[in-house]
Scaffold this motif. Structure first.
Motif, mmCIF file in Angstrom:
data_model
loop_
_atom_site.group_PDB
_atom_site.id
_atom_site.type_symbol
_atom_site.label_atom_id
_atom_site.label_comp_id
_atom_site.label_asym_id
_atom_site.label_seq_id
_atom_site.Cartn_x
_atom_site.Cartn_y
_atom_site.Cartn_z
ATOM 1 N N GLN A 8 4.853 9.838 4.111
ATOM 2 C CA GLN A 8 5.412 9.324 1.998
ATOM 3 C C GLN A 8 6.344 8.501 1.737
ATOM 4 N N ILE A 9 6.055 7.581 2.056
ATOM 5 C CA ILE A 9 7.218 6.175 1.991
ATOM 6 C C ILE A 9 8.493 6.452 0.829
ATOM 7 N N CYS A 10 9.546 6.799 0.881
ATOM 8 C CA CYS A 10 10.560 7.686 0.322
ATOM 9 C C CYS A 10 11.572 6.097 -0.925
ATOM 10 N N GLU A 11 11.032 5.503 0.277
ATOM 11 C CA GLU A 11 12.021 4.057 0.384
ATOM 12 C C GLU A 11 12.354 2.881 0.536
ATOM 13 N N ILE A 12 11.868 1.910 0.172
ATOM 14 C CA ILE A 12 12.160 0.407 0.088
ATOM 15 C C ILE A 12 13.210 -0.044 0.733
ATOM 16 N N GLY A 13 13.163 -1.628 1.608
ATOM 17 C CA GLY A 13 13.997 -2.390 1.675
ATOM 18 C C GLY A 13 15.363 -1.819 3.051
ATOM 19 N N PRO A 14 16.185 -3.182 3.176
ATOM 20 C CA PRO A 14 16.256 -4.075 3.289
ATOM 21 C C PRO A 14 14.852 -4.904 3.785
ATOM 22 N N GLY A 15 14.310 -5.367 3.553
ATOM 23 C CA GLY A 15 13.124 -6.576 3.725
ATOM 24 C C GLY A 15 12.505 -5.204 4.110
ATOM 25 N N THR A 16 11.516 -5.220 5.366
ATOM 26 C CA THR A 16 10.066 -4.460 5.552
ATOM 27 C C THR A 16 10.460 -2.954 5.950
ATOM 28 N N ARG A 17 11.963 -3.140 5.864
ATOM 29 C CA ARG A 17 12.440 -1.449 6.665
ATOM 30 C C ARG A 17 12.008 -0.732 5.720
ATOM 31 N N ALA A 18 11.627 0.500 5.111
ATOM 32 C CA ALA A 18 11.831 1.674 4.733
ATOM 33 C C ALA A 18 12.121 3.627 5.193
ATOM 34 N N GLN A 19 11.972 4.358 4.153
ATOM 35 C CA GLN A 19 11.739 5.281 4.874
ATOM 36 C C GLN A 19 11.194 6.798 4.594
ATOM 37 N N ILE A 20 10.323 7.064 5.641
ATOM 38 C CA ILE A 20 9.287 7.602 4.901
ATOM 39 C C ILE A 20 10.353 9.358 5.249
ATOM 40 N N GLU A 21 9.469 9.807 4.535
ATOM 41 C CA GLU A 21 9.640 12.204 4.137
ATOM 42 C C GLU A 21 8.332 12.355 5.297
ATOM 43 N N VAL A 22 8.858 12.740 6.521
ATOM 44 C CA VAL A 22 7.678 14.230 7.187
ATOM 45 C C VAL A 22 7.759 15.458 7.432
ATOM 46 N N SER A 23 7.361 16.339 7.174
ATOM 47 C CA SER A 23 7.987 17.378 7.058
ATOM 48 C C SER A 23 9.288 18.100 7.305
ATOM 49 N N GLY A 24 10.012 17.329 5.676
ATOM 50 C CA GLY A 24 11.587 17.658 5.347
ATOM 51 C C GLY A 24 12.455 16.539 5.709
ATOM 52 N N ALA A 25 12.485 15.735 6.556
ATOM 53 C CA ALA A 25 12.782 14.982 7.534
ATOM 54 C C ALA A 25 12.991 12.875 6.917
ATOM 55 N N ARG A 26 14.022 12.774 6.857
ATOM 56 C CA ARG A 26 13.405 11.464 6.249
ATOM 57 C C ARG A 26 13.710 10.785 7.545
ATOM 58 N N ARG A 27 12.831 9.106 7.903
ATOM 59 C CA ARG A 27 12.916 8.318 9.235
ATOM 60 C C ARG A 27 12.597 6.833 8.525
ATOM 61 N N ASP A 28 13.378 6.038 9.401
ATOM 62 C CA ASP A 28 13.421 4.805 9.361
ATOM 63 C C ASP A 28 12.236 3.827 9.942
ATOM 64 N N ILE A 29 11.346 3.132 9.197
ATOM 65 C CA ILE A 29 10.211 2.551 9.376
ATOM 66 C C ILE A 29 10.091 1.252 9.515
ATOM 67 N N ASP A 30 9.075 0.628 9.695
ATOM 68 C CA ASP A 30 8.851 -0.449 9.065
ATOM 69 C C ASP A 30 7.465 -0.858 8.729
ATOM 70 N N LEU A 31 7.915 -1.231 7.665
ATOM 71 C CA LEU A 31 6.103 -1.627 6.375
ATOM 72 C C LEU A 31 5.489 -3.294 6.654
ATOM 73 N N SER A 32 6.393 -3.801 8.154
ATOM 74 C CA SER A 32 5.782 -5.228 8.186
ATOM 75 C C SER A 32 3.882 -5.634 8.525
ATOM 76 N N LEU A 33 3.165 -5.332 9.383
ATOM 77 C CA LEU A 33 2.324 -4.355 9.398
ATOM 78 C C LEU A 33 0.895 -4.139 8.242
ATOM 79 N N VAL A 34 1.524 -3.419 6.972
ATOM 80 C CA VAL A 34 1.053 -3.064 5.691
ATOM 81 C C VAL A 34 2.127 -3.634 3.987
ATOM 82 N N GLY A 35 2.340 -4.102 4.524
ATOM 83 C CA GLY A 35 3.677 -4.891 3.682
ATOM 84 C C GLY A 35 4.181 -4.084 2.770
ATOM 85 N N ILE A 36 5.012 -4.537 2.533
ATOM 86 C CA ILE A 36 6.120 -3.897 1.194
ATOM 87 C C ILE A 36 5.036 -3.461 -0.183
ATOM 88 N N HIS A 37 3.762 -4.327 -0.609
ATOM 89 C CA HIS A 37 3.596 -3.932 -1.729
ATOM 90 C C HIS A 37 2.404 -4.062 -1.277
#
Length: 92
Positions: A8-37
């Motif tokens: 689940q996306i928790c935070e977006i930015g900068p650019g297409t970078r984002a943080q998601i939560e998986v099983s209580g852990a946050r991970r950095d990902i890239d949203l360039s393939l699905v877009g930030i909006h």
């Protein structure tokens, strides 16, 4: 075999970078393939995505995400190597 992990996306930015939560852990990902909006122009914060090698490959609904996470947790019982994908290092 490739495994996509729902998060689940928790935070977006900068650019297409984002943080998601998986099983209580946050991970950095890239949203360039699905877009930030989404298609309505809303930021994707709170939405669920299927992630593979650090990229969100698709947007999925919460029900599908939770079912997939449950299946992966069940897989972990048989194949502990899946824990690398699901849990932060301190919980493995």
């Amino acid at each position: 075999m490739c495994i996509g992990i729902p998060g689940q996306i928790c935070e977006i930015g900068p650019g297409t970078r984002a943080q998601i939560e998986v099983s209580g852990a946050r991970r950095d990902i890239d949203l360039s393939l699905v877009g930030i909006h989404d298609e309505h122009g809303n930021a994707r914060v709170g939405q669920w995505v299927l992630v593979h090698v650090g990229f969100a490959m698709s947007v999925i609904d919460e029900h599908e995400a939770r079912e997939t996470l449950e299946a992966l947790h069940n897989m972990y019982d048989v194949e502990p190597d899946v824990g690398v994908l699901l849990f932060p290092e301190e919980h493995r």
